[in-house]
Scaffold this motif. Structure first.
Motif, mmCIF file in Angstrom:
data_model
loop_
_atom_site.group_PDB
_atom_site.id
_atom_site.type_symbol
_atom_site.label_atom_id
_atom_site.label_comp_id
_atom_site.label_asym_id
_atom_site.label_seq_id
_atom_site.Cartn_x
_atom_site.Cartn_y
_atom_site.Cartn_z
ATOM 1 N N LYS A 106 0.803 -1.222 0.000
ATOM 2 C CA LYS A 106 0.000 0.000 0.000
ATOM 3 C C LYS A 106 0.838 1.275 0.000
ATOM 4 C CE LYS A 106 -3.554 2.490 2.597
ATOM 5 N NZ LYS A 106 -4.423 2.506 3.790
ATOM 6 N N ASN A 107 1.904 1.323 0.780
ATOM 7 C CA ASN A 107 2.677 2.557 0.945
ATOM 8 C C ASN A 107 3.821 2.717 -0.043
ATOM 9 O OD1 ASN A 107 1.138 3.373 3.217
ATOM 10 N ND2 ASN A 107 2.333 2.006 4.529
ATOM 11 N N TYR A 108 3.888 1.840 -1.055
ATOM 12 C CA TYR A 108 5.043 1.858 -1.948
ATOM 13 C C TYR A 108 4.629 1.996 -3.408
ATOM 14 C CZ TYR A 108 7.109 0.203 2.336
ATOM 15 O OH TYR A 108 7.488 0.099 3.641
#
Length: 248
Positions: free
Chosen positions: A12-14
């Motif tokens: 999700k954060n990449y």
């Protein structure tokens, strides 16, 4: 000495696996933290690329070091340093010419769909509310195994030299209330799985006949295939290597 790292990550954060000039990647985070454990900067080579938001329950990468390494201690330290959405499962020595990308013999992906709104799967599965004919989707998916050229499912701007892949499995399975697409091949093109899923969903909604998958593949035209489905429901689940790749 060359080492393989086995890891998993929640995407999700990449902005995908591979280093990006202006966006955070899994590779960048891993290299930054790994380099803190050595006197020199460590560069790693991954088994492949995953797109922004895509997850991996199994990924491999290799790096080289002339330093003597206590692998158990290094794994513990690295896991302590990494953010909670990246985890190291193993670090082990391999032969000097072993390559995380080129020596991989197969890769497997899953795409997860839920057909009822589920607040607990917002970041892990795609909510697709339309009725689907799974039998038609599996009949079409089976056709993928008889083809090798998948240019129609590849991003148009890519640096590959061949669009050929050998698909060994392509199947939709209903598992614990989730509709999961399983696909295994020797290699994948950029965006390939997401484009295949989008095309099969059109057939599943009976917007297109099963034979449409043949038309799309033979056309070698990305514009003929279905829309790429969202990346947050895609998982790289398994990568296989020859048994003799490990250092004895």
């Amino acid at each position: 000495m060359r080492y393989f790292i086995e890891l998993s990550y929640f995407g999700k954060n990449y902005h995908g696996w591979q280093n990006q000039p202006h966006s955070i990647s899994v590779q960048e985070v891993l290299e930054t933290n790994l380099s803190k454990l050595f006197p020199q900067k460590i560069e790693i080579t991954g088994a492949g690329r995953t797109d922004a938001g895509v997850h991996a329950s199994q990924m491999f990468a290799h790096f080289d070091s002339s330093e003597e390494i206590d692998l158990e201690v290094m794994q513990y330290k690295l896991n302590s340093m990494l953010p909670k959405d990246i985890a190291i499962a193993d670090i082990y020595p391999v032969k000097d010419d072993a390559h995380a990308r080129f020596d991989a013999t197969s890769r497997s992906y899953e795409y997860h769909i839920v057909q009822q709104k589920d607040v607990f799967s917002i970041d892990t599965a795609w909510y697709f509310r339309h009725d689907l004919n799974i039998d038609l989707m599996n009949t079409a998916a089976e056709k993928l195994l008889k083809y090798t050229n998948f240019k129609c499912f590849s991003k148009s701007r890519t640096d590959v030299f061949t669009y050929n892949c050998r698909i060994d499995r392509a199947e939709w399975v209903n598992e614990n209330g989730k509709l999961i697409f399983h696909i295994t091949a020797d290699r994948f093109l950029r965006n390939m799985v997401r484009a295949i899923v989008g095309t099969l969903l059109e057939i599943g909604q009976e917007k297109k006949p099963v034979s449409y998958i043949d038309e799309v593949i033979k056309s070698e035209d990305r514009g003929m295939a279905g829309t790429s489905v969202p990346g947050h429901a895609l998982y790289l689940t398994k990568i296989t290597y020859p048994k003799n790749i490990r250092f004895n």
